[in-house]
Design a protein around this motif. Structure first.
Motif, PDB file in Angstrom:
ATOM      1  N   ARG A   1      -2.298   8.676  14.491  1.00 16.39           N
ATOM      2  CA  ARG A   1      -1.742   9.946  14.977  1.00 16.39           C
ATOM      3  C   ARG A   1      -1.189   9.780  16.389  1.00 16.39           C
ATOM      4  NH1 ARG A   1      -6.280  11.728  12.331  1.00 16.39           N
ATOM      5  NH2 ARG A   1      -7.438  12.075  14.250  1.00 16.39           N
TER       6      ARG A   1
ATOM      7  N   GLU B   1      -1.491   3.880   9.573  1.00 19.43           N
ATOM      8  CA  GLU B   1      -2.901   3.558   9.339  1.00 19.43           C
ATOM      9  C   GLU B   1      -3.042   2.214   8.634  1.00 19.43           C
ATOM     10  OE1 GLU B   1      -4.571   6.859   7.167  1.00 19.43           O
ATOM     11  OE2 GLU B   1      -4.365   8.220   8.886  1.00 19.43           O
ATOM     12  N   GLU B   2      -2.216   1.975   7.616  1.00 19.79           N
ATOM     13  CA  GLU B   2      -2.276   0.694   6.900  1.00 19.79           C
ATOM     14  C   GLU B   2      -1.925  -0.470   7.820  1.00 19.79           C
ATOM     15  OE1 GLU B   2      -3.600  -0.018   4.057  1.00 19.79           O
ATOM     16  OE2 GLU B   2      -4.012   2.104   3.753  1.00 19.79           O
TER      17      GLU B   2
ATOM     18  N   LYS C   1       0.815  -1.217   0.000  1.00 19.69           N
ATOM     19  CA  LYS C   1       0.000   0.000   0.000  1.00 19.69           C
ATOM     20  C   LYS C   1       0.847   1.265   0.000  1.00 19.69           C
ATOM     21  CE  LYS C   1      -4.018  -2.118   0.905  1.00 19.69           C
ATOM     22  NZ  LYS C   1      -5.338  -1.897   0.463  1.00 19.69           N
ATOM     23  N   GLN C   2       2.143   1.116   0.240  1.00 17.82           N
ATOM     24  CA  GLN C   2       2.999   2.291   0.389  1.00 17.82           C
ATOM     25  C   GLN C   2       3.304   2.934  -0.959  1.00 17.82           C
ATOM     26  OE1 GLN C   2       6.933   1.634   1.869  1.00 17.82           O
ATOM     27  NE2 GLN C   2       7.148   3.735   2.542  1.00 17.82           N
TER      28      GLN C   2
ATOM     29  N   GLN D   1       0.156   7.633   7.373  1.00 17.84           N
ATOM     30  CA  GLN D   1      -0.588   6.746   6.478  1.00 17.84           C
ATOM     31  C   GLN D   1      -0.041   5.319   6.534  1.00 17.84           C
ATOM     32  OE1 GLN D   1       0.142   9.371   3.167  1.00 17.84           O
ATOM     33  NE2 GLN D   1      -2.061   9.753   2.963  1.00 17.84           N
TER      34      GLN D   1
ATOM     35  N   GLU E   1      -7.388   6.393  12.007  1.00 21.57           N
ATOM     36  CA  GLU E   1      -6.671   7.652  11.799  1.00 21.57           C
ATOM     37  C   GLU E   1      -6.223   8.257  13.134  1.00 21.57           C
ATOM     38  OE1 GLU E   1      -9.112   6.542   8.432  1.00 21.57           O
ATOM     39  OE2 GLU E   1      -9.705   6.874  10.512  1.00 21.57           O
TER      40      GLU E   1
ATOM     41  N   GLN F   1       3.929   8.921   0.440  1.00 21.38           N
ATOM     42  CA  GLN F   1       3.059   8.642   1.584  1.00 21.38           C
ATOM     43  C   GLN F   1       3.712   9.103   2.878  1.00 21.38           C
ATOM     44  OE1 GLN F   1       2.248   4.467   2.075  1.00 21.38           O
ATOM     45  NE2 GLN F   1       0.155   4.895   2.680  1.00 21.38           N
ATOM     46  N   GLU F   2       2.926   9.700   3.727  1.00 24.95           N
ATOM     47  CA  GLU F   2       3.419  10.141   5.027  1.00 24.95           C
ATOM     48  C   GLU F   2       3.416   8.965   5.995  1.00 24.95           C
ATOM     49  OE1 GLU F   2       1.643  13.637   6.589  1.00 24.95           O
ATOM     50  OE2 GLU F   2       1.524  14.598   4.623  1.00 24.95           O
TER      51      GLU F   2
END
Length: 183
Positions: free
Chosen positions: A171, A87-88, A75-76, A84, A167, A80-81
């Motif tokens: 964080r 999150e994955e 998914k990367q 994210q 999300e 991408q930050e």
């Protein structure tokens, strides 16, 4: 030992049987005999794949850790930050809620930590992915702190029934685990 596709399927069947058995029986009470009876296989067949029940659980844990890394890397994207990427990773582990709950219920977090550490030590790219930087140098204590903190947050989040969104949890990971390492 090189496993054929059939052998890998049998290995996964044994791991799945252990996971299924753990839903109703505490891990410490499960025996190899229980698993072989459940699967209808001979004890020597079990021992062909695993030297012990513990090795079976470690193999299952290793497979999930590897799947997590593959899930994240698929998914990367280059832009991408890190949030994210977290999150994955969290989305993958939510899909493994049963496993996480059984780890919690059976007090097996130490095995998850040990197998994750083992995997990360071998995967420099994974460490770079997790830490979001190719140039960061760290020692064993920092790596242990980072991995233990993340797994602790993950298991606690699961034990509470995933009250935060992916999300929000990502964080939180970033704030508590990632940012301090970069300071």
């Amino acid at each position: 030992m090189a496993f054929t596709e059939l052998s890998l399927r049998r290995q996964e069947e044994i791991e799945a049987a252990l996971l299924e058995r753990m839903q109703n029986t505490p891990y410490q009470q499960i025996t190899v005999t229980d698993l072989t009876r459940q699967l209808g296989i001979a004890r020597k067949s079990f021992y062909y794949y695993f030297p012990s029940r513990e090795a079976c659980f470690e193999s299952l844990t290793d497979r999930l850790i590897q799947e997590s890394a593959l899930h994240v890397s698929r998914k990367q994207t280059d832009d991408q930050e890190i949030v994210q990427i977290y999150e994955e990773n969290l989305r993958f582990w939510i899909s493994q809620k049963l496993f996480l709950n059984l780890v919690i219920r059976n007090n097996l977090g130490h095995i998850l930590l040990a197998r994750t550490m083992h995997h990360i030590r071998r995967e420099e790219k994974l460490v770079q992915l997790l830490l979001g930087t190719p140039s960061m140098e760290f020692d064993e204590d920092i790596l242990l702190f980072y991995v233990n903190g993340q797994l602790g947050l993950l298991l606690n989040w699961c034990a509470q029934g995933f009250p935060l969104s992916v999300e929000a949890m990502a964080r939180k990971y970033l704030r508590l685990m990632h940012s301090p390492l970069l300071s």
